[in-house]
Design a protein around this motif. Structure first.
Motif, PDB file in Angstrom:
ATOM      1  N   SER A 171       0.854  -1.183   0.000  1.00 50.62           N
ATOM      2  CA  SER A 171       0.000   0.000   0.000  1.00 50.62           C
ATOM      3  C   SER A 171       0.887   1.228   0.000  1.00 50.62           C
ATOM      4  O   SER A 171       2.121   1.127   0.038  1.00 50.62           O
ATOM      5  CB  SER A 171      -0.918   0.003   1.223  1.00 50.62           C
ATOM      6  OG  SER A 171      -0.179   0.258   2.408  1.00 50.62           O
ATOM      7  N   SER A 172       0.268   2.405  -0.018  1.00 50.14           N
ATOM      8  CA  SER A 172       1.032   3.642   0.110  1.00 50.14           C
ATOM      9  C   SER A 172       1.691   3.697   1.484  1.00 50.14           C
ATOM     10  O   SER A 172       1.257   3.032   2.439  1.00 50.14           O
ATOM     11  CB  SER A 172       0.118   4.850  -0.082  1.00 50.14           C
ATOM     12  OG  SER A 172      -0.799   4.933   1.000  1.00 50.14           O
ATOM     13  N   SER A 173       2.729   4.507   1.595  1.00 46.12           N
ATOM     14  CA  SER A 173       3.414   4.665   2.886  1.00 46.12           C
ATOM     15  C   SER A 173       2.467   5.219   3.941  1.00 46.12           C
ATOM     16  O   SER A 173       2.512   4.813   5.105  1.00 46.12           O
ATOM     17  CB  SER A 173       4.620   5.593   2.729  1.00 46.12           C
ATOM     18  OG  SER A 173       5.580   5.037   1.855  1.00 46.12           O
ATOM     19  N   ALA A 174       1.591   6.143   3.513  1.00 45.63           N
ATOM     20  CA  ALA A 174       0.653   6.746   4.461  1.00 45.63           C
ATOM     21  C   ALA A 174      -0.318   5.710   5.017  1.00 45.63           C
ATOM     22  O   ALA A 174      -0.584   5.671   6.227  1.00 45.63           O
ATOM     23  CB  ALA A 174      -0.108   7.884   3.787  1.00 45.63           C
ATOM     24  N   MET A 175      -0.851   4.852   4.141  1.00 43.47           N
ATOM     25  CA  MET A 175      -1.771   3.819   4.608  1.00 43.47           C
ATOM     26  C   MET A 175      -1.054   2.834   5.520  1.00 43.47           C
ATOM     27  O   MET A 175      -1.579   2.456   6.578  1.00 43.47           O
ATOM     28  CB  MET A 175      -2.397   3.071   3.425  1.00 43.47           C
ATOM     29  CG  MET A 175      -3.377   1.987   3.847  1.00 43.47           C
ATOM     30  SD  MET A 175      -4.043   1.043   2.463  1.00 43.47           S
ATOM     31  CE  MET A 175      -5.083   2.277   1.683  1.00 43.47           C
TER      32      MET A 175
END
Length: 361
Positions: free
Chosen positions: A221-225
């Motif tokens: 997933s994205s780093s933020a997620m």
């Protein structure tokens, strides 16, 4: 798993990859050490092989006077190059004549360390032309062949791929069917992610587009997620304390991973089997790879544009092929029923996972 190419057949061990749509194999024209260490396709030894000059002219044989295109692309995080060829490709009793890419260059890293020869893409389309796509070519080559396949993975690393149908005994509950998103990919909508049974709202009102990928060794997933999920998990450095489950909500049903499903331990400590993608590359918000597939039996139904998920049952490894009369069939509202017997089988064992750099976005 094992496939054969050409006449007489040449055997190769491949990874079945739902994120790509073409067959890629090393060629005998490749003299790099990683190519030599693996099985290589020898076009001169196949009476049915046709050299193809251009991907946009996929059925026209190359002549000695013609120019020839080469394809350079990134594979497993490394640059490779190859030429186009056309020949018979068989998975068990299912055979089709398709175009494919025969590599002429491979780097030592990562290809020298891999225990498979190539990749058979099982996406519903190919980026080059429809003649490159094995799954799409089946109905034209094999009468009444169903474009349905399934993956079963066990915790001990064994696996099974079925083609033309699926064995009901691999699931311990009815399949939950979800429509695929997009024209050629195997993506579905994850409505939310829950941690410890508590919805996080990470996916927002529209949900998260998720790719179900048989060639990915991690959830991605994205780093933020990933950061938001890790904050909710509150894992300690040694993973010694119990952590909550992580659930993916699909079609109103939670598909739950326990701590032992998403954490791997070894002599060096532990790691979470969830990586981050590069924000520079456009792609799905989520990639559901091996940690998810080991927990849930997964059916890919190109006939009806849907993916079926259910908690996996037991059974041995390998992979099998079903003819159309033995395939499981049903509508989109409930799990199919019927006899799951097999008239044919492939001489294969469970495939291995590609290097995780393949998904290092």
């Amino acid at each position: 798993g094992n496939i054969t190419v050409g006449n007489p057949p040449q055997a190769f061990r491949v990874v079945f990859d739902t994120s790509s749509g073409s067959l890629v194999l090393p060629s005998t024209d490749c003299e790099d050490a990683p190519c030599v260490a693996h099985a290589r396709f020898a076009p001169e030894k196949s009476t049915s092989c046709v050299q193809i000059g251009w991907a946009d002219d996929p059925t026209t044989p190359l002549t000695s006077k013609d120019d020839r295109d080469t394809k350079s692309f990134s594979m497993l995080g490394s640059d490779v190059s190859g030429e186009f060829m056309r020949d018979a490709v068989c998975v068990g009793p299912f055979c089709s004549t398709i175009d494919f890419i025969a590599l002429t260059e491979e780097s030592e890293e990562p290809f020298g360390q891999l225990d498979f020869d190539g990749v058979l893409g099982l996406s519903r389309t190919s980026v080059d032309a429809k003649e490159f796509n094995f799954l799409g070519s089946l109905p034209h080559a094999t009468p009444h062949a169903k474009r349905v396949f399934a993956m079963y993975l066990s915790p001990d690393g064994n696996g099974e791929m079925t083609f033309g149908g699926y064995p009901e005994e691999r699931a311990v509950a009815d399949l939950q069917w979800a429509p695929v998103i997009g024209e050629g990919s195997w993506r579905l909508m994850v409505e939310d992610i829950a941690v410890g049974g508590k919805p996080t709202g990470i996916c927002g009102a529209k949900g998260c587009e998720a790719a179900v990928e048989t060639g990915a060794s991690l959830i991605m997933s994205s780093s933020a997620m990933l950061w938001n999920v890790l904050k909710e998990l509150q894992l300690d450095d040694a993973c010694e304390h119990p952590a909550p489950s992580v659930s993916f909500l699909v079609g109103g049903k939670n598909f739950e991973l326990a701590m032992e499903d998403y954490v791997e331990r070894d002599s060096h400590g532990c790691r979470v089997l969830w990586g981050s993608t590069s924000g520079a590359e456009k792609g799905p918000a989520l990639v559901l790879g091996y940690p998810f597939l080991r927990k849930f039996f997964t059916v890919f139904d190109a006939e009806n544009g849907r993916i079926g998920l259910a908690p996996r049952g037991g059974g041995a490894g390998g992979h099998k092929c079903y003819d159309s009369d033995d395939s499981q069939e049903g509508d989109s509202d409930e799990a199919p029923s019927g006899d799951a017997g097999s008239d044919g089988h492939a001489d294969a064992t469970g495939g291995g996972s590609p290097d995780e750099d393949k998904k290092d976005r």
